[in-house]
Design an enzyme around this catalytic site. Structure first.
Site, short mmCIF file in Angstrom:
data_model
loop_
_atom_site.label_atom_id
_atom_site.label_comp_id
_atom_site.label_asym_id
_atom_site.label_seq_id
_atom_site.Cartn_x
_atom_site.Cartn_y
_atom_site.Cartn_z
N GLU A 24 0.82 -1.21 0.00
CA GLU A 24 0.00 0.00 0.00
C GLU A 24 0.86 1.26 0.00
O GLU A 24 2.07 1.21 0.22
CB GLU A 24 -0.93 0.00 1.22
CG GLU A 24 -0.16 -0.03 2.53
CD GLU A 24 -0.91 0.70 3.64
OE1 GLU A 24 -1.26 1.88 3.43
OE2 GLU A 24 -1.13 0.09 4.70
N LYS A 85 -5.92 10.42 0.95
CA LYS A 85 -5.84 9.09 1.57
C LYS A 85 -7.09 8.33 1.13
O LYS A 85 -8.19 8.62 1.59
CB LYS A 85 -5.79 9.25 3.10
CG LYS A 85 -5.82 7.98 3.91
CD LYS A 85 -5.84 8.30 5.41
CE LYS A 85 -6.27 7.11 6.24
NZ LYS A 85 -6.50 7.45 7.65
N VAL A 105 -5.43 0.22 3.23
CA VAL A 105 -5.60 -1.22 3.13
C VAL A 105 -6.83 -1.54 2.26
O VAL A 105 -6.76 -2.36 1.34
CB VAL A 105 -5.72 -1.87 4.53
CG1 VAL A 105 -6.19 -3.32 4.43
CG2 VAL A 105 -4.39 -1.80 5.26
N ALA A 140 -12.88 1.29 7.24
CA ALA A 140 -13.42 0.55 6.09
C ALA A 140 -12.57 -0.68 5.76
O ALA A 140 -13.02 -1.56 5.02
CB ALA A 140 -13.51 1.47 4.87
N ASP A 141 -11.37 -0.75 6.34
CA ASP A 141 -10.53 -1.93 6.10
C ASP A 141 -11.25 -3.22 6.53
O ASP A 141 -11.08 -4.27 5.91
CB ASP A 141 -9.23 -1.84 6.92
CG ASP A 141 -8.30 -0.72 6.45
OD1 ASP A 141 -8.58 -0.09 5.42
OD2 ASP A 141 -7.28 -0.49 7.15
N LYS A 158 -3.54 -1.84 14.44
CA LYS A 158 -2.67 -0.90 15.16
C LYS A 158 -3.13 -0.75 16.62
O LYS A 158 -4.32 -0.63 16.89
CB LYS A 158 -2.66 0.45 14.43
CG LYS A 158 -1.86 0.37 13.13
CD LYS A 158 -1.68 1.71 12.48
CE LYS A 158 -2.88 2.12 11.68
NZ LYS A 158 -2.98 1.50 10.38
#
Ligand code: PSU
Ligand code: MN
Length: 301
Positions: A24, A85, A105, A140-141, A158
């Site tokens: 990414e 982003k 992602v 939204a990943d 994370k």
């Protein structure tokens, strides 16, 4: 027609059926400071090659979806200001209007799938933010993992996030969460946590077989492979917790919201740890790239 451009290296790999690992670009533009961002991106690409696969770093540049970046493009992206982003919600709009954006992602999974790439390495996925019961901030990943058939290798979600809630949502969405080589889930900067992993696998071959079986069974979506940060590079969770708490507190006071939250927190934790968080982040991404290359190789065999 989708304007997709493949780097020379990726085009060759596609033609010969060689293993490819997607990478990414939000980690480059919003996740790490210059120049370490560009240096890391180059190292990660080299790690993938050394492990026997071809790297495809993904970004939208002036309305074209690039799958694989040439060295000069990577350099330029690493220094560019005001890069968007991109996630599922805004990626198509960016391409349609000739914009430039880095892929998260979620957006990288979409691009990888369009390009026929099944494996993707990153640092840590987005997830359920602390306080999500008020902010509704859930990356939204998570939904992307539930619908797009790409295996994502990360060091967990994370640790700035609410990790138990993140894994609850993944379970609800039917996303397989696999810990690589251990029983506990890793927690990004730390190799372990007190959370038991839903699934454990010890070989790249098993991980590749599980993704293939999902597809064969008509189950949508990918898999999350959580790969612990190498022991020597980790920061113990109890050491980091006060720093994460301080960064979260500052974000709240300053009214940081939406897409700005994760970059703000990573940036503050970098400052508050005097760079140690970045050193750990670099080590874990490289470790993930190597495992992803092995999985990609197992998928083509
Ligand atoms: N991994 C890292 N650093 C990052 C990211 C991943 O080590 O900055 C990025 C990814 O692009 C991921 C995004 O999709 O952070 C999550 O952003 P959000 O929480 O706004 O969904
Ligand atoms: Mn968010």
């Amino acid at each position: 027609m989708i304007p997709i451009h493949y780097s020379a290296e990726v085009a060759t790999a596609r033609a010969s059926g060689a293993p490819i690992v997607a990478l990414e670009s939000t980690i480059i533009t919003h996740g790490m400071p210059f120049p370490q961002n560009v240096e890391t991106a180059r190292l990660v690409e080299a790690d993938v090659r050394e492990a026997g696969a071809v790297p495809a770093t993904i970004a939208v540049i002036e309305g074209t979806l690039h799958v694989g970046l040439e060295a000069a493009q990577l350099d330029a992206l690493g220094q560019a200001q005001n890069v968007a982003k991109l996630s599922r919600a805004d990626m198509a709009a960016c391409i349609a209007t000739g914009g430039t954006g880095a892929t998260t992602v979620a957006a990288t999974m979409i691009a990888a799938h369009l390009a026929g790439i099944h494996v993707f390495a990153t640092g840590g996925i987005g997830g359920v933010h602390r306080g999500a019961e008020d902010s509704f901030d859930i990356s939204a990943d998570l939904h992307e993992l539930a619908q797009t058939p790409v295996t994502v290798v990360a060091a967990g979600a994370k640790a700035i996030l609410d990790l138990p809630k993140t894994f609850e949502v993944l379970e609800t969405l039917g996303v397989p969460v696999i810990a690589y080589g251990q029983d506990q889930l890793p927690a990004f900067w730390s190799a372990t946590s007190d959370m038991a992993a839903p699934l454990r696998m010890d070989t790249a071959t098993d991980i590749a077989s599980a993704q293939k079986m999902r597809t064969a069974m008509g189950l949508s979506g990918g898999q999350l492979v959580t790969n612990p940060i190498p022991q020597a590079a980790q920061i113990p969770a109890d050491e980091l917790q006060p720093i994460i708490d301080q960064a979260l507190q500052e974000a709240q006071v300053q009214g940081i919201s939406a897409k700005a939250v994760t970059p703000f927190l990573l940036g503050r934790i970098f400052e508050l740890t005097e760079g140690r968080s970045l050193t750990a982040n670099i080590a874990l991404v490289r470790n993930n790239a190597r495992l992803a290359a092995q999985i990609a190789s197992a998928m083509v065999n």
